[in-house]
Scaffold this motif. Structure first.
Motif, PDB file in Angstrom:
ATOM      1  N   GLY A  78      11.962  15.150   1.741  1.00 12.55           N
ATOM      2  CA  GLY A  78      12.899  14.587   0.761  1.00 12.55           C
ATOM      3  C   GLY A  78      12.142  13.813  -0.288  1.00 12.55           C
ATOM      4  N   GLY A  79      12.761  12.758  -0.793  1.00 12.24           N
ATOM      5  CA  GLY A  79      12.102  11.911  -1.802  1.00 12.24           C
ATOM      6  C   GLY A  79      11.448  10.712  -1.140  1.00 12.24           C
ATOM      7  N   GLY A  80      11.174   9.685  -1.923  1.00 10.25           N
ATOM      8  CA  GLY A  80      10.647   8.421  -1.401  1.00 10.25           C
ATOM      9  C   GLY A  80       9.428   8.594  -0.515  1.00 10.25           C
ATOM     10  N   VAL A  81       9.394   7.799   0.537  1.00 10.11           N
ATOM     11  CA  VAL A  81       8.229   7.814   1.419  1.00 10.11           C
ATOM     12  C   VAL A  81       8.139   9.156   2.169  1.00 10.11           C
ATOM     13  CG1 VAL A  81       9.317   6.687   3.433  1.00 10.11           C
ATOM     14  CG2 VAL A  81       6.896   6.353   2.986  1.00 10.11           C
ATOM     15  N   ASP A  82       9.279   9.748   2.446  1.00  6.67           N
ATOM     16  CA  ASP A  82       9.324  11.051   3.129  1.00  6.67           C
ATOM     17  C   ASP A  82       8.591  12.103   2.282  1.00  6.67           C
ATOM     18  OD1 ASP A  82      10.085  13.005   4.929  1.00  6.67           O
ATOM     19  OD2 ASP A  82      12.207  12.996   4.393  1.00  6.67           O
ATOM     20  N   GLY A  83       8.911  12.144   1.006  1.00 10.19           N
ATOM     21  CA  GLY A  83       8.252  13.103   0.110  1.00 10.19           C
ATOM     22  C   GLY A  83       6.755  12.854   0.033  1.00 10.19           C
ATOM     23  N   ALA A 101       0.837  -1.205   0.000  1.00 11.54           N
ATOM     24  CA  ALA A 101       0.000   0.000   0.000  1.00 11.54           C
ATOM     25  C   ALA A 101       0.866   1.248   0.000  1.00 11.54           C
ATOM     26  CB  ALA A 101      -0.867   0.005   1.271  1.00 11.54           C
ATOM     27  N   ASP A 102       0.211   2.355  -0.263  1.00 13.04           N
ATOM     28  CA  ASP A 102       0.828   3.665  -0.062  1.00 13.04           C
ATOM     29  C   ASP A 102       0.571   4.017   1.408  1.00 13.04           C
ATOM     30  OD1 ASP A 102       1.374   6.340   0.184  1.00 13.04           O
ATOM     31  OD2 ASP A 102       0.233   6.947  -1.592  1.00 13.04           O
ATOM     32  N   ILE A 103       1.617   4.170   2.165  1.00 15.03           N
ATOM     33  CA  ILE A 103       1.467   4.362   3.618  1.00 15.03           C
ATOM     34  C   ILE A 103       0.646   5.609   3.962  1.00 15.03           C
ATOM     35  CG2 ILE A 103       3.550   5.750   4.104  1.00 15.03           C
ATOM     36  CD1 ILE A 103       4.127   3.728   6.409  1.00 15.03           C
ATOM     37  N   THR A 104       0.648   6.585   3.078  1.00 15.12           N
ATOM     38  CA  THR A 104      -0.065   7.837   3.373  1.00 15.12           C
ATOM     39  C   THR A 104      -1.584   7.657   3.367  1.00 15.12           C
ATOM     40  OG1 THR A 104      -0.184   8.590   1.071  1.00 15.12           O
ATOM     41  CG2 THR A 104       1.781   9.198   2.306  1.00 15.12           C
ATOM     42  N   ALA A 141      12.853   9.262   7.402  1.00 18.14           N
ATOM     43  CA  ALA A 141      13.247  10.660   7.172  1.00 18.14           C
ATOM     44  C   ALA A 141      14.770  10.787   7.045  1.00 18.14           C
ATOM     45  CB  ALA A 141      12.737  11.500   8.348  1.00 18.14           C
ATOM     46  N   ASN A 142      15.225  12.030   6.931  1.00 19.78           N
ATOM     47  CA  ASN A 142      16.677  12.318   6.979  1.00 19.78           C
ATOM     48  C   ASN A 142      16.960  13.129   8.255  1.00 19.78           C
ATOM     49  OD1 ASN A 142      16.156  15.161   6.347  1.00 19.78           O
ATOM     50  ND2 ASN A 142      15.654  14.382   4.309  1.00 19.78           N
ATOM     51  N   GLN A 143      18.241  13.296   8.558  1.00 16.26           N
ATOM     52  CA  GLN A 143      18.605  13.923   9.844  1.00 16.26           C
ATOM     53  C   GLN A 143      18.090  15.349   9.993  1.00 16.26           C
ATOM     54  OE1 GLN A 143      22.843  13.563  10.380  1.00 16.26           O
ATOM     55  NE2 GLN A 143      22.653  11.480  11.163  1.00 16.26           N
ATOM     56  N   LYS A 163       9.935  -7.246  -3.899  1.00 12.16           N
ATOM     57  CA  LYS A 163      11.028  -8.000  -3.260  1.00 12.16           C
ATOM     58  C   LYS A 163      10.902  -7.925  -1.742  1.00 12.16           C
ATOM     59  CE  LYS A 163      14.561  -6.559  -6.077  1.00 12.16           C
ATOM     60  NZ  LYS A 163      15.826  -5.858  -6.151  1.00 12.16           N
ATOM     61  N   ILE A 164      10.542  -6.763  -1.267  1.00  6.98           N
ATOM     62  CA  ILE A 164      10.402  -6.590   0.180  1.00  6.98           C
ATOM     63  C   ILE A 164       9.201  -7.383   0.682  1.00  6.98           C
ATOM     64  CG2 ILE A 164       9.848  -4.869   1.964  1.00  6.98           C
ATOM     65  CD1 ILE A 164      11.653  -2.947   0.373  1.00  6.98           C
ATOM     66  N   GLU A 165       8.135  -7.353  -0.078  1.00  9.37           N
ATOM     67  CA  GLU A 165       6.943  -8.102   0.337  1.00  9.37           C
ATOM     68  C   GLU A 165       7.270  -9.599   0.429  1.00  9.37           C
ATOM     69  OE1 GLU A 165       3.572  -7.454  -2.146  1.00  9.37           O
ATOM     70  OE2 GLU A 165       2.214  -8.374  -0.702  1.00  9.37           O
ATOM     71  N   PRO A 206       7.090   1.829   6.943  1.00  5.76           N
ATOM     72  CA  PRO A 206       7.676   1.516   5.640  1.00  5.76           C
ATOM     73  C   PRO A 206       8.955   0.712   5.917  1.00  5.76           C
ATOM     74  CG  PRO A 206       8.397   3.692   6.309  1.00  5.76           C
ATOM     75  CD  PRO A 206       7.517   3.158   7.434  1.00  5.76           C
ATOM     76  N   ALA A 207       9.561   0.179   4.863  1.00  2.00           N
ATOM     77  CA  ALA A 207      10.810  -0.580   5.040  1.00  2.00           C
ATOM     78  C   ALA A 207      11.962   0.430   5.102  1.00  2.00           C
ATOM     79  CB  ALA A 207      10.990  -1.580   3.906  1.00  2.00           C
ATOM     80  N   ILE A 208      12.235   0.865   6.330  1.00  2.00           N
ATOM     81  CA  ILE A 208      13.203   1.956   6.573  1.00  2.00           C
ATOM     82  C   ILE A 208      14.577   1.611   5.981  1.00  2.00           C
ATOM     83  CG2 ILE A 208      14.378   3.258   8.404  1.00  2.00           C
ATOM     84  CD1 ILE A 208      11.894   2.374  10.211  1.00  2.00           C
ATOM     85  N   SER A 209      15.173   2.582   5.333  1.00  2.00           N
ATOM     86  CA  SER A 209      16.536   2.507   4.760  1.00  2.00           C
ATOM     87  C   SER A 209      16.662   1.650   3.506  1.00  2.00           C
ATOM     88  CB  SER A 209      17.579   1.999   5.788  1.00  2.00           C
ATOM     89  OG  SER A 209      17.932   3.025   6.680  1.00  2.00           O
ATOM     90  N   THR A 210      15.577   1.047   3.030  1.00  2.01           N
ATOM     91  CA  THR A 210      15.735   0.120   1.885  1.00  2.01           C
ATOM     92  C   THR A 210      15.633   0.812   0.524  1.00  2.01           C
ATOM     93  OG1 THR A 210      13.384  -0.432   1.817  1.00  2.01           O
ATOM     94  CG2 THR A 210      14.796  -1.840   3.182  1.00  2.01           C
ATOM     95  N   GLY A 211      15.416   2.114   0.531  1.00  2.00           N
ATOM     96  CA  GLY A 211      15.326   2.845  -0.738  1.00  2.00           C
ATOM     97  C   GLY A 211      16.606   3.633  -0.978  1.00  2.00           C
ATOM     98  N   ALA A 212      16.527   4.935  -0.863  1.00  2.00           N
ATOM     99  CA  ALA A 212      17.683   5.812  -1.124  1.00  2.00           C
ATOM    100  C   ALA A 212      18.882   5.440  -0.256  1.00  2.00           C
ATOM    101  CB  ALA A 212      17.278   7.259  -0.867  1.00  2.00           C
ATOM    102  N   TYR A 213      18.659   4.889   0.933  1.00  2.00           N
ATOM    103  CA  TYR A 213      19.760   4.575   1.842  1.00  2.00           C
ATOM    104  C   TYR A 213      20.366   3.187   1.611  1.00  2.00           C
ATOM    105  CZ  TYR A 213      19.060   8.940   4.507  1.00  2.00           C
ATOM    106  OH  TYR A 213      18.983  10.256   4.907  1.00  2.00           O
ATOM    107  N   ARG A 214      19.814   2.424   0.650  1.00  2.00           N
ATOM    108  CA  ARG A 214      20.444   1.217   0.069  1.00  2.00           C
ATOM    109  C   ARG A 214      20.745   0.082   1.059  1.00  2.00           C
ATOM    110  NH1 ARG A 214      23.976   5.312  -0.948  1.00  2.00           N
ATOM    111  NH2 ARG A 214      25.546   4.111   0.181  1.00  2.00           N
TER     112      ARG A 214
END
Ligand code: AR6
Length: 182
Positions: free
Chosen positions: A43-48, A22-25, A36-38, A170-172, A127-135
Motif C-alpha cells: 500500500g502507501g505509507g510505511v507499507d509501500g 528515521a526511515d524504518i527500511t 499493513a492492511n488486512q 509531532k509523534i516524536e 513505526p507509529a501504527i495507525s497514525t497515518g492513513a488510518y488517522r
C-alpha cells in the motif's frame, strides 16, 4: 495517565526503548514492523516503503499468508532489507473511538512482540501504527504503544532493544514526553 506512564517507564530498564527519527527500511535491526492492511497486499505509507525496499519477493510471500485481521500480526523474511524479519500487523482505522480501536491498537503491539519473541528477535523497530492513513489520534496512539511495550518488557528477558521510529515531528515530541528520562 501521562504521569503514571512516566513512572512505569522509569521503573524498568529504560535503555531498551529508543525514540529515533528515521526511515524504518534503513535500520539494522533483527525485525522491523509493517503497518499493513488486512489484505497484506502492500500500500502507501510505511507499507509501500517496506515493499519497495524489501523487493518483489515480499509481495509474493505476503500473498500466500491469507491476509491478516486487525490487531493481529504475521511474519515474513526481510528479503533485501538488513532486517531478517518483517512483522506485518494491521492497525485499526480510527472511527472516533467507538469501534474498539484502542484495544485493537494495543493488540497490534502485543501480538507483534509475541511473534518477535517466537523468532528470537533481540532488536525490533516499530513505526507509529495507525497514525497515518488510518488517522488514529497521535497522543492516544503513542500512549498505547509505550504502555504496551513497557508492560511486555517487564516480563520479557529476550528483547534487548525496541526502537520507536518517527517520521513525523509531532509523534516524536509525543513519545519524548512519555519517555522523559532525567
Ligand atoms: N519509516 C518510518 N515511519 C514511516 C515511514 C517510513 N519509511 N513512512 C511512513 N511512516 P501509515 P497506517 C510513518 O499511513 O496509518 C498503508 O497504505 C507515518 O508518518 O504508513 O497504519 C497500508 O497499506 C505514520 O506515522 O500506516 C494501510 O492500508 C506511520 O508510519 C494503511 O496505510 C503510519 O502511517 C495503514 O495506515
Amino acid at each position: 495517565m501521562l504521569f503514571q506512564l512516566s513512572l512505569l517507564v522509569k521503573s524498568m530498564n529504560k535503555d531498551k526503548i529508543k525514540i529515533i527519527n528515521a526511515d524504518i527500511t534503513k535500520l539494522d535491526v533483527d525485525a522491523i514492523v509493517n503497518a499493513a492492511n488486512q489484505a497484506l497486499c502492500g500500500g502507501g505509507g510505511v507499507d509501500g516503503a517496506i515493499h519497495r525496499a524489501a523487493g518483489p519477493e515480499l509481495l509474493d510471500v505476503c500473498k500466500t499468508l491469507g491476509g491478516c485481521n486487525t490487531g493481529l500480526a504475521k511474519r515474513t523474511p526481510g528479503f533485501n532489507l538488513a532486517a531478517s524479519h518483517i512483522i506485518h500487523t494491521v492497525g485499526p482505522v480510527w472511527y472516533g473511538g467507538h469501534k474498539n480501536e484502542e484495544d485493537l491498537l494495543a493488540s497490534c503491539y502485543l501480538e507483534t512482540l509475541k511473534l518477535a519473541s517466537i523468532h528470537n528477535v533481540k532488536s525490533i523497530a516499530f513505526p507509529a501504527i495507525s497514525t497515518g492513513a488510518y488517522r488514529f489520534p497521535i497522543k492516544k496512539a503513542c500512549d498505547i504503544a509505550i504502555k504496551t511495550i513497557v508492560e511486555y518488557l517487564s516480563s520479557d528477558n529476550q528483547l534487548e532493544r525496541v526502537l520507536l521510529v518517527c517520521f513525523d515531528a509531532k509523534i516524536e515530541r509525543q513519545y519524548q514526553k512519555l519517555l522523559v528520562i532525567k
